[in-house]
Write an enzyme that holds these catalytic residues in place. Structure first.
Site, PDB file in Angstrom:
ATOM      1  N   HIS A 211       0.812  -1.226   0.000  1.00 37.21           N
ATOM      2  CA  HIS A 211       0.000   0.000   0.000  1.00 37.21           C
ATOM      3  C   HIS A 211       0.844   1.274   0.000  1.00 37.21           C
ATOM      4  O   HIS A 211       0.306   2.355  -0.152  1.00 37.21           O
ATOM      5  CB  HIS A 211      -0.950   0.012   1.199  1.00 37.21           C
ATOM      6  CG  HIS A 211      -0.256   0.333   2.491  1.00 37.21           C
ATOM      7  ND1 HIS A 211       0.491  -0.600   3.166  1.00 37.21           N
ATOM      8  CD2 HIS A 211      -0.166   1.472   3.208  1.00 37.21           C
ATOM      9  CE1 HIS A 211       0.996  -0.046   4.248  1.00 37.21           C
ATOM     10  NE2 HIS A 211       0.622   1.210   4.302  1.00 37.21           N
TER      11      HIS A 211
HETATM   12  C1  UD1 Z   1      -2.227   5.610   5.503  1.00 35.91           C
HETATM   13  C2  UD1 Z   1      -0.950   6.096   6.175  1.00 35.91           C
HETATM   14  C3  UD1 Z   1       0.057   4.957   6.269  1.00 35.91           C
HETATM   15  C4  UD1 Z   1      -0.560   3.702   6.882  1.00 35.91           C
HETATM   16  C5  UD1 Z   1      -1.814   3.354   6.066  1.00 35.91           C
HETATM   17  C6  UD1 Z   1      -2.503   2.117   6.572  1.00 35.91           C
HETATM   18  C7  UD1 Z   1      -0.396   8.450   5.803  1.00 35.91           C
HETATM   19  C8  UD1 Z   1       0.514   9.387   5.109  1.00 35.91           C
HETATM   20  N1  UD1 Z   1      -0.316   7.160   5.434  1.00 35.91           N
HETATM   21  O1  UD1 Z   1      -1.918   5.314   4.144  1.00 35.91           O
HETATM   22  O2  UD1 Z   1       1.134   5.363   7.078  1.00 35.91           O
HETATM   23  O3  UD1 Z   1       0.366   2.644   6.827  1.00 35.91           O
HETATM   24  O4  UD1 Z   1      -2.711   4.475   6.147  1.00 35.91           O
HETATM   25  O5  UD1 Z   1      -3.513   1.733   5.683  1.00 35.91           O
HETATM   26  O6  UD1 Z   1      -1.130   8.861   6.657  1.00 35.91           O
HETATM   27  N2  UD1 Z   1      -9.057   4.857   0.709  1.00 35.91           N
HETATM   28  C9  UD1 Z   1     -10.289   4.246   0.614  1.00 35.91           C
HETATM   29  N3  UD1 Z   1     -10.955   3.987   1.784  1.00 35.91           N
HETATM   30  C10 UD1 Z   1     -10.482   4.318   3.001  1.00 35.91           C
HETATM   31  C11 UD1 Z   1      -9.227   4.954   3.077  1.00 35.91           C
HETATM   32  C12 UD1 Z   1      -8.538   5.209   1.925  1.00 35.91           C
HETATM   33  O7  UD1 Z   1     -10.774   3.938  -0.458  1.00 35.91           O
HETATM   34  O8  UD1 Z   1     -11.137   4.031   4.013  1.00 35.91           O
HETATM   35  C13 UD1 Z   1      -8.291   5.084  -0.524  1.00 35.91           C
HETATM   36  C14 UD1 Z   1      -8.492   6.432  -1.136  1.00 35.91           C
HETATM   37  O9  UD1 Z   1      -8.438   6.287  -2.518  1.00 35.91           O
HETATM   38  C15 UD1 Z   1      -7.269   7.204  -0.665  1.00 35.91           C
HETATM   39  C16 UD1 Z   1      -6.217   6.127  -0.608  1.00 35.91           C
HETATM   40  O10 UD1 Z   1      -6.916   4.949  -0.235  1.00 35.91           O
HETATM   41  O11 UD1 Z   1      -6.945   8.237  -1.510  1.00 35.91           O
HETATM   42  C17 UD1 Z   1      -5.098   6.396   0.351  1.00 35.91           C
HETATM   43  O12 UD1 Z   1      -5.595   6.634   1.659  1.00 35.91           O
HETATM   44  P1  UD1 Z   1      -4.759   7.556   2.691  1.00 35.91           P
HETATM   45  O13 UD1 Z   1      -5.479   7.684   3.972  1.00 35.91           O
HETATM   46  O14 UD1 Z   1      -4.365   8.814   2.014  1.00 35.91           O
HETATM   47  O15 UD1 Z   1      -3.415   6.779   2.909  1.00 35.91           O
HETATM   48  P2  UD1 Z   1      -3.057   5.241   3.042  1.00 35.91           P
HETATM   49  O16 UD1 Z   1      -2.452   4.836   1.764  1.00 35.91           O
HETATM   50  O17 UD1 Z   1      -4.202   4.414   3.557  1.00 35.91           O
END
Ligand code: UD1
Length: 373
Positions: A211
């Site tokens: 991820h």
């Molecule tokens: C975040 C943390 C990372 C952690 C990870 C665990 C930061 C910078 N990164 O990364 O340290 O290891 O969480 O998962 O804070 N999305 C969904 N549903 C959700 C959440 C996210 O569809 O419930 C998708 C969205 O397209 C979003 C992408 O995932 O843009 C990334 O989510 P984001 O919260 O920005 O960061 P993670 O990659 O989850």
């Protein structure tokens, strides 16, 4: 006689691993009569399987507020959490704010607290990859340097903080709160039926999770990692796909190719008990997650880290974790080297040192917080 005021503590979390890191502390704090405890969810993770499932499985109380920030750019997400959280902290006036881990929710919580002169307690302090291109490295470094209480999971993390000039009186080497959870939840993990549901045979499959932006948003790396899975046809891969990863795989037209491969099981993100069960029974775990590297160590399964570096370098020194980056060839070689190491790991787990403490970390965090009063 004047009654001593209860310590008002606010814990801010928002992403999947933060819920696991905080779970035991939340339970302990809720039971403690010396503490008034508020939980705030930033809403960084919002899908059921990214957040609520962990609240349900770990029987956690609802947050007093969900800031519903959702997804966005790093700046937008961090700023929105700050703006929304400030309203709550101004109203609630906590004596101390706890932030776990290294996500954007961690940094936003720390910045809001520090701007209001509210002391910060950072859980999982001192972890370093020394790679400032990782958003998490920036988040944890800044948070550490704003914090009044720093709870470190390992001796190496403590050393990192001392090297950066942080006062030793502020550092408490508590051990890892994620380890507390693994030990506590093992009976439930034992009963979990995911292995049977997926038709897997214990110790014959590889579990893979990716991820991190450097692997997922960089299409070359994403192709390179998935190529190694597609080429290693003699082992079954179980691949729970993070929403961010699914989006990118679809964009580069690899998602459908993975679905076509009979030795690759592409599945939705898993609950806590399910993922621990799959880690415990895997022949090898391939991951870019910091948490899953540690869980593999605790559950005595060989690990391959799909990064060039790791915060948990001790596991690499112990030869139970191999760094393979995103390189197809290196990943395939690492998988082919696993047999012997995985076997040693299973047969001699008692020889492994307790790098991450004894599973009492959350209690130690709570004790230190109460003494800080
Ligand atoms: C975040 C943390 C990372 C952690 C990870 C665990 C930061 C910078 N990164 O990364 O340290 O290891 O969480 O998962 O804070 N999305 C969904 N549903 C959700 C959440 C996210 O569809 O419930 C998708 C969205 O397209 C979003 C992408 O995932 O843009 C990334 O989510 P984001 O919260 O920005 O960061 P993670 O990659 O989850």
């Amino acid at each position: 006689m004047l009654r001593k005021k209860r310590l008002h503590v606010m814990l801010v979390l928002g992403a999947r691993p933060q819920i696991i890191k905080s779970a035991q502390l939340i339970h302990l704090a809720k039971k403690n009569s010396e503490i008034e405890f508020d939980l705030v969810h930033t809403g960084q993770h919002y899908d059921y399987e990214m957040s609520k499932v962990f609240f349900d499985e770990l029987k956690l109380p609802d947050a007093i507020a969900n800031l519903e920030v959702g997804s966005g750019t790093h700046a937008w997400q961090t700023a929105q959490i700050m703006i929304r959280l400030e309203k709550i902290t101004k109203f609630k006036k906590p004596d101390l704010i706890i932030v776990p881990g290294d996500t954007n929710s961690t940094l936003a919580g720390a910045l809001v607290a520090t701007k209001q002169n509210i002391p910060i307690a950072h859980m999982e302090a001192g972890a370093r990859s020394y790679d400032m291109s990782m958003p998490e490295e920036v988040n944890r470094r800044l948070t550490d340097h704003c914090s009044s209480l720093l709870f470190t999971p390992t001796a190496n993390c403590t050393k990192n903080l001392l090297k950066e000039g942080i006062d030793k009186d502020r550092i408490f080497q508590t051990g890892d709160t994620m380890y507390d959870m693994v030990l506590q939840q093992l009976p439930k993990v034992r009963k979990n039926i995911i292995i049977r549901e997926l038709g897997l045979v214990s110790k014959t499959y590889a579990l893979i999770t990716i991820h991190r932006p450097e692997n997922v948003d960089d299409s070359r790396n994403l192709r390179s990692i998935t190529n190694s899975m597609m080429q290693l046809e003699n082992i079954t891969f179980v691949f729970p796909v993070h929403p961010r990863t699914k989006k990118q795989l679809r964009k580069i037209n690899v998602y459908s190719k993975l679905l076509e491969k009979s030795h690759i099981k592409v599945i939705e993100p898993l609950g806590y008990h399910e993922i621990l069960k799959l880690i415990q029974n895997a022949k090898v775990v391939l991951t870019d997650s910091g948490g899953i590297q540690k869980e593999a160590f605790w559950l005595h399964t060989a690990c391959i880290t799909l990064r060039e570096n790791t915060e948990w370098i001790e596991t690499v020194h112990l030869k139970v974790n191999q760094l393979a980056g995103a390189d197809t060839k290196k990943i395939m070689e690492a998988v082919n080297r696993v047999d012997e190491k995985g076997e040693t790991l299973r047969k001699e787990p008692k020889k492994l040192p307790n790098l991450f403490g004894e599973g009492q970390a959350s209690q130690k965090v709570l004790d230190a917080i109460l003494q800080y009063q």
